[in-house]
Enzyme design. Structure first.
Site, PDB file in Angstrom:
ATOM      1  N   MET A   1       5.907   1.894  -2.448  1.00 20.91           N
ATOM      2  CA  MET A   1       4.622   2.461  -2.876  1.00 20.91           C
ATOM      3  C   MET A   1       4.016   1.724  -4.029  1.00 20.91           C
ATOM      4  SD  MET A   1       4.128   4.823  -0.974  1.00 20.91           S
ATOM      5  CE  MET A   1       5.432   4.969   0.700  1.00 20.91           C
ATOM      6  N   CYS A   2       2.779   1.428  -3.867  1.00 18.01           N
ATOM      7  CA  CYS A   2       2.237   0.560  -4.747  1.00 18.01           C
ATOM      8  C   CYS A   2       0.687   0.280  -4.678  1.00 18.01           C
ATOM      9  CB  CYS A   2       3.010  -0.835  -4.412  1.00 18.01           C
ATOM     10  SG  CYS A   2       4.715  -0.555  -3.998  1.00 18.01           S
ATOM     11  N   GLY A   3       0.416  -0.651  -5.558  1.00 19.74           N
ATOM     12  CA  GLY A   3      -0.887  -1.167  -5.597  1.00 19.74           C
ATOM     13  C   GLY A   3      -0.765  -2.507  -5.285  1.00 19.74           C
TER      14      GLY A   3
ATOM     15  N   ASP B 214       1.895   7.054  -4.376  1.00 21.75           N
ATOM     16  CA  ASP B 214       0.877   6.466  -4.976  1.00 21.75           C
ATOM     17  C   ASP B 214      -0.341   7.001  -5.024  1.00 21.75           C
ATOM     18  OD1 ASP B 214       1.028   5.727  -2.409  1.00 21.75           O
ATOM     19  OD2 ASP B 214       1.221   3.552  -2.899  1.00 21.75           O
TER      20      ASP B 214
END
Lengths: 296, 448, 235
Positions: A1-3, B214
């Site tokens: 889960m990230c950018g 996120d």
């Protein structure tokens, strides 16, 4: 889960600013991934030379290591990382020697042009630590990580590189990575960490070893990788994007005459030059996007 | 061939039922063959699971000193959501009422929950289907659930709530959506949910406008903006991978994490989901607590545990393992009068029996609780039922205090895992406490 | 805007979204209708979320997630693109996006009008509960999934699985539909429907630009309203 962020320059005049632009993009994605960050930059390369990006503990003396390896190898240290330039033909030999004399040093990436840096901590701090803003090059990808099912470690940080000049960053969560990992092991592709994203990187490397182009390898992943994902990948001359067929994880792209840019959110693109007039679009699900300098 | 084999008087083995194909399994095969649809029911996992009963407290004696019951103070208050919210929730007891929807429950049942909880200083929680006047009016502290379907969701109610619970999943069905069959989509429920009357309602399993922690971080930011950063934001997950899920909820910005084990009830879900997906409550707590501890957030981001909590001993054990509070659903319904033997003949008339009735989605509940039938609903007096719930919550609290005092604690939150031992290897491994009389904690060398 | 309208400006490069929203939330029903001009939104999230006053907010540039989330009464105009979940759960009022909208536009919205002048991404109108949505361009896959009520009017094309598991919402599409989702069917376009399309186009300021007769209507076949074993694969 990230950018995820990525920038692929078409206009040579922007190349000196690649690191500065990428660093600005990375900083906006801290909230999506406060655990760790990393980036790969495709900079200058010498013909016949392979750059090995090494990582070791804080304060490690890479110059001494280079001296130990002999032959006057060129080394550039940046914090916990260093780039060692080796003759392309001797890469395997030097890797073996490294493993023998410096087992605490990890090779995080290798390629003619790619340098790869990653570390735990707030993404903005990581960028500063490696002086990303000063780096130059043609394209790069960067990643901020919110660890899901594997530990917050430097090894678990993105990008993952499992082949020369290849790197991958991922936002999402794969649901069959254990099976894919077992199949890759049988095929001889080594996945070092517990991270599902490294499995994706290894998968693409394996497909390309089997003779598939990067675009074809990405197509293959639509059949073999299950779960939710947005991938951004880099090669020596190219830059690709793929979203899974359900396409829940966000992705925004901007294209101008000067560049192609990717962001998990528009915020990442807001500071780019000429963004007001860029073509802004969201990549379609299950469609491979690829830009290649060689073809351009 | 021996002659006596043919003799009718010859000894024979008894008829033997298969342990694999037992009577329940056979009935399910016949039911599936006849109807072509999976079995849907309410309540949580009914199979035998390692549970709090398999743990015991080590009371004080020589090495520890107990507190005097009734005289020496043993605190039970809990503050929830003081990480980011301007108005955290203060409860007098560490037992709250879990989310149960208007629709699955009748209006008077919701009112009774509100009355009972408010009388003893704790909170109630809405469910899928919006907030009703019955529960807001009678609940001093009300948690508003934010679910994938967003039935009846509106900003006025969200501002009226005391906290917001973003429901990612529930213990009965981690990863699943809901299913409320047509019999209960009454005109009022239909209007609240913007659905045609009498149809089978499907509920989504993912939220419509975010996926993953996120994006949840951004959703939580929006909910805080809409409510001017006043309300605590809970994140509720079904227990499956509580170590990771708790850590991610914290990173996404939750003030409170709710972990619901597989014994946690549901209004209506596939039986196969209830019994085969998720992990027991006992197995979930230590993993969630470990995640909080590693992030330095234990007791800063509060942990509410639910799923099969039945008495003060369960409360004390959950708290000792590291929870800040527990939530009850099924036990609260039973306290109101659900499954009461006084309705035995009526339960039998609909093919069930008191204590086993779980077809809550059919809306024919003789106790008048899980129904929208106006006649059946009248059977529940919300004032009397509310009082019964208040009594039950008081007893649970007194029981938890009794145990805490016996362990020498002046607040129930000072119970700790080292106050516990286990009776079975399974419970010892899950709760990470030693088998009674030994110092052996099975599995402690593993990852958790 | 009448002459008595008060005008305010707010620069998001200098102030925080939190302060902007707090100021907008402080506006009460009876207060002077006012115009707020917001500059430098740069893709920030939750801009003008949770408004409940007849105010007009003009945002000069692209916004991030959940712009005008849960809007009531207010008119919110975005001079740029909008991120995920614009006008999610809107109750009333009007939200206009001059550029494109990302996925889940007007998700679960109960009322009001969302106008997207450009295109909308995937899941436009997901679980919509009464909102009117008008999209000048096209919409992405899984739009109007589980749509319960309201109208979705699309001048361009629709992506895969339009209206999957739809309830009583009405979908009007002028261009092509890649595929219809489970239980979504094309329905006859009668005069009352043409009148409804005209009314929605007019509300969006698009009347006279396209002919309501060019639209096709899609809605629920209502075969999933009551479980039947032969439809099990559609669930």
């Amino acid at each position: 889960m990230c950018g995820i962020v990525g920038l692929f320059l078409k206009d040579k005049s922007l190349e000196p600013q690649l690191g500065a632009l990428l660093s600005g993009m990375l900083g906006t994605m801290c909230g999506r991934g406060p655990d760790s960050a990393g980036f790969a930059v495709y900079g200058a390369g010498e013909k016949g030379e392979t750059k090995l990006t090494l990582r070791a503990a804080e304060g490690y003396d890479f110059a001494a290591l280079a001296a130990k390896l002999g032959d006057g190898l060129d080394v550039t240290t940046r914090g916990t990382h260093a780039v060692l330039a080796v003759p392309a033909g001797r890469e395997a030999e030097i890797r073996a020697k490294l493993a023998e004399i410096a087992p605490d040093v990890t090779v995080v990436g290798a390629g003619a042009r790619m340098e790869l840096y990653k570390e735990v901590g707030m993404p903005t701090d990581v960028a500063v630590r490696f002086d990303l803003a000063k780096m130059t090059g043609t394209h790069g990808v960067a990643h901020t990580r919110m660890a899901t099912e594997s530990a917050v470690t430097t090894n678990g940080a993105h990008p993952f590189s499992t082949g020369l000049d290849q790197c991958l960053v991922h936002n999402g969560s794969l649901s069959n990575h254990r099976t894919v990992r077992r199949n890759l092991e049988k095929a001889g592709v080594k996945v070092q960490t517990e991270n599902d994203s490294e499995v994706a990187a290894g998968y693409l490397t394996w497909r390309m070893q089997e003779g598939r182009s990067l675009g074809e390898a990405l197509e293959d992943s639509l059949n073999d990788l299950d779960g939710f994902y947005t991938f951004v990948v880099g090669t020596e001359s190219g830059f690709g994007v793929l979203r899974d067929p359900i396409a829940c994880k966000p992705a925004v792209m901007a294209e101008t005459d000067q560049y192609v840019a990717f962001g998990s959110e528009y915020r990442a693109l807001a500071g780019l030059p000429g963004i007001e007039n860029a073509k802004i679009f969201e990549p379609e699900p299950a469609k491979v996007y690829f830009w290649d300098r060689a073809a351009a | 061939m021996n002659e006596h084999v043919k003799s009718p008087a010859a000894p024979r083995t008894l008829p033997r039922e298969s342990a694999t194909f037992d009577a329940y399994t056979l009935s399910e095969i016949r039911r599936a063959a006849a109807t072509g649809i999976y079995d849907i029911r309410g309540a949580g996992a009914k199979r035998k699971l390692p549970h709090f009963d398999d743990l015991l407290f080590l009371g004080a004696s020589m090495s520890r000193y107990p507190l005097e019951g009734y005289r020496e103070k043993c605190g039970t208050g809990v503050v929830l959501g003081d990480r980011f919210a301007k108005k955290p929730i203060e409860l007098k007891i560490p037992v709250t009422i879990a989310g149960m929807s208007f629709g699955s429950l009748s209006g008077p049942a919701k009112e009774a929950l509100g009355r009972g909880a408010s009388a003893v200083g704790t909170s109630t929680t809405t469910g899928d289907g919006g907030m009703t006047q019955e529960e807001r009016g009678h609940s001093k502290t009300l948690v508003y659930q934010y679910l994938p379907s967003r039935y009846g969701m509106n900003p006025d109610d969200i501002r009226k709530a005391d906290a917001i619970e973003v429901v990612v999943g529930q213990g009965a069905k981690p990863g699943g959506g809901g299913m409320l069959l047509g019999q209960k989509i009454s005109p009022r429920v239909a209007k609240m949910r913007t659905l045609p009357e009498g149809i089978d309602q499907r509920s989504a399993c993912r939220h419509p406008d975010w996926t993953g922690p996120d994006d949840l971080e951004i959703k939580i930011e929006e909910l805080r903006e809409i409510t001017d950063w006043e309300k605590p934001i809970y994140v509720k997950v079904g227990a499956a991978r509580p170590y990771y899920d708790t850590a991610l909820a914290v990173k996404a910005g939750a003030d409170v994490v709710v972990v619901d084990g597989m014994q946690g009830g549901t209004a209506a879900t596939q039986e196969v989901f209830i019994e085969h997906v998720g992990i027991p409550t006992l197995a979930a707590i230590r993993q969630a607590v470990k995640a909080l501890q590693e992030l330095g957030m234990h007791r800063k981001v509060q942990l509410i545990v639910s799923g099969g909590i039945r008495n003060g001993a369960d409360v004390a054990k959950a708290l000792a393992l590291g929870a800040d509070a527990v939530a009850i659903g099924t036990a609260a319904l039973v306290a109101l009068g659900d499954n009461d033997p006084k309705w035995e003949s009526e339960y039998e008339a609909i093919g069930s029996k008191a204590g086993a009735y779980d077809d809550w989605h059919e809306g024919r509940d003789p106790a008048g609780i899980t129904t929208q039938d106006p006649e059946l609903m009248k059977r529940l007096d919300p004032i009397i039922a509310g009082r019964r719930l208040a009594n039950f919550l008081s007893v649970m609290t007194l029981e938890a205090q009794t145990i805490a005092r016996a362990c020498g604690k002046s607040h129930v939150h000072n119970l700790e895992p080292e106050d516990l031992v286990a009776l079975t290897i399974e419970a010892a491994a899950m709760a990470q406490v030693p088998i009674a009389g030994t110092d052996w904690i099975p599995g402690l060398t593993g990852r958790f | 805007m009448n002459a008595s309208t008060q005008s305010h400006s707010f620069d998001l490069a200098a102030g925080k979204v939190r302060d902007l929203n707090a100021a907008l939330h402080a506006l009460k029903d009876g207060s002077n209708a006012s115009l707020w001009r917001v500059s430098n939104p740069r893709g920030l999230h939750a801009v003008a979320a949770g408004l409940d006053a007849p105010v007009t907010v003009e945002i000069d540039g692209p916004v991030g997630y959940y712009c005008a989330g849960m809007n009531k009464q207010a008119t919110v105009i975005v001079r740029g693109n909008a991120g995920v979940g614009v006008a999610e759960n809107m109750m009333s009022g009007r939200v206009e996006i001059e550029g494109d909208a990302s996925q889940s536009a007007a998700a679960t919205a109960h009322g009001g009008l969302l106008v997207v002048r450009g295109s909308a991404g995937a899941r436009c109108g997901i679980s919509m509960k009464g909102v009117d949505i008008v999209v000048g361009g096209s919409i992405g896959h899984m739009s109007a999934f589980m749509a319960q009520a309201g109208t979705l009017t699309v001048l361009g094309d629709a992506g895969e699985a339009l209206g999957d598991s739809i309830y009583e919402a009405r979908l009007y599409v002028r261009g092509s539909v890649t595929s219809l989702g489970a239980d979504c069917v094309e329905k006859e376009m009668r005069d009352e429907h043409k009148a409804q399309v005209f009314e929605k186009l007019k509300a969006a300021g698009l009347d006279g630009q396209v002919d309501p007769s060019d639209f096709k209507r899609y809605g629920s076949a209502r075969t999933l309203y009551h479980f039947h074993v032969d439809n099990a694969s559609a669930y």
